[in-house]
Design a protein around this motif. Structure first.
Motif, PDB file in Angstrom:
ATOM      1  N   ARG A 169      29.968 -30.635  12.852  1.00 54.25           N
ATOM      2  CA  ARG A 169      28.877 -29.776  13.329  1.00 54.25           C
ATOM      3  C   ARG A 169      29.152 -28.293  13.059  1.00 54.25           C
ATOM      4  O   ARG A 169      28.218 -27.531  12.820  1.00 54.25           O
ATOM      5  N   PHE A 170      30.402 -27.888  13.119  1.00 55.19           N
ATOM      6  CA  PHE A 170      30.775 -26.484  12.941  1.00 55.19           C
ATOM      7  C   PHE A 170      31.503 -26.313  11.604  1.00 55.19           C
ATOM      8  O   PHE A 170      32.229 -27.210  11.159  1.00 55.19           O
ATOM      9  N   THR A 171      31.315 -25.135  11.009  1.00 55.71           N
ATOM     10  CA  THR A 171      32.014 -24.803   9.775  1.00 55.71           C
ATOM     11  C   THR A 171      32.552 -23.383   9.861  1.00 55.71           C
ATOM     12  O   THR A 171      31.789 -22.450  10.133  1.00 55.71           O
ATOM     13  N   ILE A 172      33.845 -23.243   9.636  1.00 58.64           N
ATOM     14  CA  ILE A 172      34.464 -21.915   9.607  1.00 58.64           C
ATOM     15  C   ILE A 172      34.579 -21.466   8.153  1.00 58.64           C
ATOM     16  O   ILE A 172      34.844 -22.280   7.258  1.00 58.64           O
ATOM     17  N   SER A 173      34.372 -20.176   7.923  1.00 58.58           N
ATOM     18  CA  SER A 173      34.494 -19.635   6.571  1.00 58.58           C
ATOM     19  C   SER A 173      34.914 -18.177   6.672  1.00 58.58           C
ATOM     20  O   SER A 173      34.962 -17.611   7.768  1.00 58.58           O
ATOM     21  N   ARG A 174      35.209 -17.587   5.519  1.00 58.82           N
ATOM     22  CA  ARG A 174      35.631 -16.191   5.514  1.00 58.82           C
ATOM     23  C   ARG A 174      35.231 -15.540   4.214  1.00 58.82           C
ATOM     24  O   ARG A 174      35.058 -16.212   3.187  1.00 58.82           O
ATOM     25  N   ASP A 175      35.102 -14.213   4.271  1.00 62.58           N
ATOM     26  CA  ASP A 175      34.833 -13.399   3.092  1.00 62.58           C
ATOM     27  C   ASP A 175      35.851 -12.268   3.132  1.00 62.58           C
ATOM     28  O   ASP A 175      35.667 -11.286   3.865  1.00 62.58           O
ATOM     29  N   ASN A 176      36.910 -12.415   2.366  1.00 56.95           N
ATOM     30  CA  ASN A 176      37.984 -11.421   2.422  1.00 56.95           C
ATOM     31  C   ASN A 176      37.530 -10.051   1.904  1.00 56.95           C
ATOM     32  O   ASN A 176      38.025  -9.023   2.370  1.00 56.95           O
ATOM     33  N   ALA A 177      36.612 -10.032   0.969  1.00 56.81           N
ATOM     34  CA  ALA A 177      36.120  -8.757   0.440  1.00 56.81           C
ATOM     35  C   ALA A 177      35.393  -7.967   1.528  1.00 56.81           C
ATOM     36  O   ALA A 177      35.472  -6.741   1.573  1.00 56.81           O
ATOM     37  N   LYS A 178      34.698  -8.667   2.407  1.00 57.73           N
ATOM     38  CA  LYS A 178      33.973  -8.018   3.496  1.00 57.73           C
ATOM     39  C   LYS A 178      34.797  -7.917   4.765  1.00 57.73           C
ATOM     40  O   LYS A 178      34.355  -7.328   5.745  1.00 57.73           O
ATOM     41  N   LYS A 179      35.969  -8.538   4.772  1.00 58.55           N
ATOM     42  CA  LYS A 179      36.830  -8.575   5.967  1.00 58.55           C
ATOM     43  C   LYS A 179      36.082  -9.207   7.130  1.00 58.55           C
ATOM     44  O   LYS A 179      36.076  -8.678   8.254  1.00 58.55           O
ATOM     45  N   MET A 180      35.471 -10.328   6.834  1.00 58.29           N
ATOM     46  CA  MET A 180      34.692 -11.020   7.859  1.00 58.29           C
ATOM     47  C   MET A 180      35.000 -12.507   7.856  1.00 58.29           C
ATOM     48  O   MET A 180      35.322 -13.094   6.822  1.00 58.29           O
ATOM     49  N   ALA A 181      34.879 -13.095   9.043  1.00 61.12           N
ATOM     50  CA  ALA A 181      34.964 -14.536   9.210  1.00 61.12           C
ATOM     51  C   ALA A 181      33.701 -14.997   9.927  1.00 61.12           C
ATOM     52  O   ALA A 181      33.061 -14.216  10.643  1.00 61.12           O
ATOM     53  N   TYR A 182      33.380 -16.267   9.736  1.00 66.68           N
ATOM     54  CA  TYR A 182      32.137 -16.793  10.281  1.00 66.68           C
ATOM     55  C   TYR A 182      32.376 -18.160  10.928  1.00 66.68           C
ATOM     56  O   TYR A 182      33.310 -18.872  10.568  1.00 66.68           O
ATOM     57  N   LEU A 183      31.499 -18.490  11.851  1.00 66.30           N
ATOM     58  CA  LEU A 183      31.493 -19.828  12.426  1.00 66.30           C
ATOM     59  C   LEU A 183      30.032 -20.280  12.469  1.00 66.30           C
ATOM     60  O   LEU A 183      29.250 -19.775  13.273  1.00 66.30           O
ATOM     61  N   GLN A 184      29.690 -21.204  11.576  1.00 67.76           N
ATOM     62  CA  GLN A 184      28.357 -21.787  11.566  1.00 67.76           C
ATOM     63  C   GLN A 184      28.352 -22.972  12.518  1.00 67.76           C
ATOM     64  O   GLN A 184      29.146 -23.907  12.346  1.00 67.76           O
ATOM     65  N   MET A 185      27.481 -22.920  13.509  1.00 71.41           N
ATOM     66  CA  MET A 185      27.434 -23.943  14.537  1.00 71.41           C
ATOM     67  C   MET A 185      26.067 -24.630  14.490  1.00 71.41           C
ATOM     68  O   MET A 185      25.039 -23.987  14.727  1.00 71.41           O
ATOM     69  N   ASN A 186      26.081 -25.905  14.180  1.00 73.75           N
ATOM     70  CA  ASN A 186      24.852 -26.701  14.100  1.00 73.75           C
ATOM     71  C   ASN A 186      24.857 -27.797  15.166  1.00 73.75           C
ATOM     72  O   ASN A 186      25.903 -28.130  15.728  1.00 73.75           O
ATOM     73  N   SER A 187      23.693 -28.348  15.416  1.00 73.08           N
ATOM     74  CA  SER A 187      23.557 -29.436  16.392  1.00 73.08           C
ATOM     75  C   SER A 187      24.253 -29.090  17.707  1.00 73.08           C
ATOM     76  O   SER A 187      25.032 -29.888  18.245  1.00 73.08           O
ATOM     77  N   LEU A 188      23.979 -27.923  18.195  1.00 75.80           N
ATOM     78  CA  LEU A 188      24.668 -27.428  19.393  1.00 75.80           C
ATOM     79  C   LEU A 188      24.356 -28.270  20.615  1.00 75.80           C
ATOM     80  O   LEU A 188      23.241 -28.801  20.772  1.00 75.80           O
ATOM     81  N   LYS A 189      25.371 -28.385  21.468  1.00 72.09           N
ATOM     82  CA  LYS A 189      25.272 -29.163  22.693  1.00 72.09           C
ATOM     83  C   LYS A 189      25.561 -28.258  23.885  1.00 72.09           C
ATOM     84  O   LYS A 189      26.259 -27.240  23.747  1.00 72.09           O
TER      85      LYS A 189
END
Length: 118
Positions: free
Chosen positions: A67-87
């Motif tokens: 349901r969740f996916t973690i990712s990062r963009d080192n050029a932007k110095k950012m990390a993300y957490l995509q959360m789907n089908s939330l409970k």
């Protein structure tokens, strides 16, 4: 000065989606592992997702796998957490954490509130 700033939290209905962002500054983000934790009222802080400095491997709590996916963009110095089908059980303060590739998670943000309603 080291800073981690989370954003993207909010109120969402069960089954909905949110994308959290973590903006880093003051340290070498590209050489740092990153994690997202959740702190719910009356419960222990738990590790939700983890990503290494290179982007792989990643790891997830069993409760969010698929349901969740973690990712990062080192050029932007950012990390993300995509959360789907939330409970409703996903409700809590989500904190971003980071640390050097061969060390622990030394840096913490203030968190962003996620509330999932039924």
């Amino acid at each position: 000065q080291v800073r981690l700033v989370e954003s993207g939290g909010g109120l969402v209905q069960a089954g909905g989606s949110l994308r959290l962002s973590c903006t880093a500054s003051g340290f070498t983000f590209s050489d740092s592992n990153v994690a997202w934790f959740r702190q719910a009222p009356g419960k222990d802080r738990i590790l939700v997702a983890y990503i290494t400095w290179s982007g792989t491997p990643t790891d997830y709590a069993d409760s969010v796998k698929g349901r969740f996916t973690i990712s990062r963009d080192n050029a932007k110095k950012m990390a993300y957490l995509q959360m789907n089908s939330l409970k409703p059980d996903d409700t809590g303060v989500y904190l971003c954490s980071a640390g050097p590739r061969l060390g622990g998670l030394d840096y913490w943000g203030q968190g962003t509130q996620v509330t999932v309603s039924t």
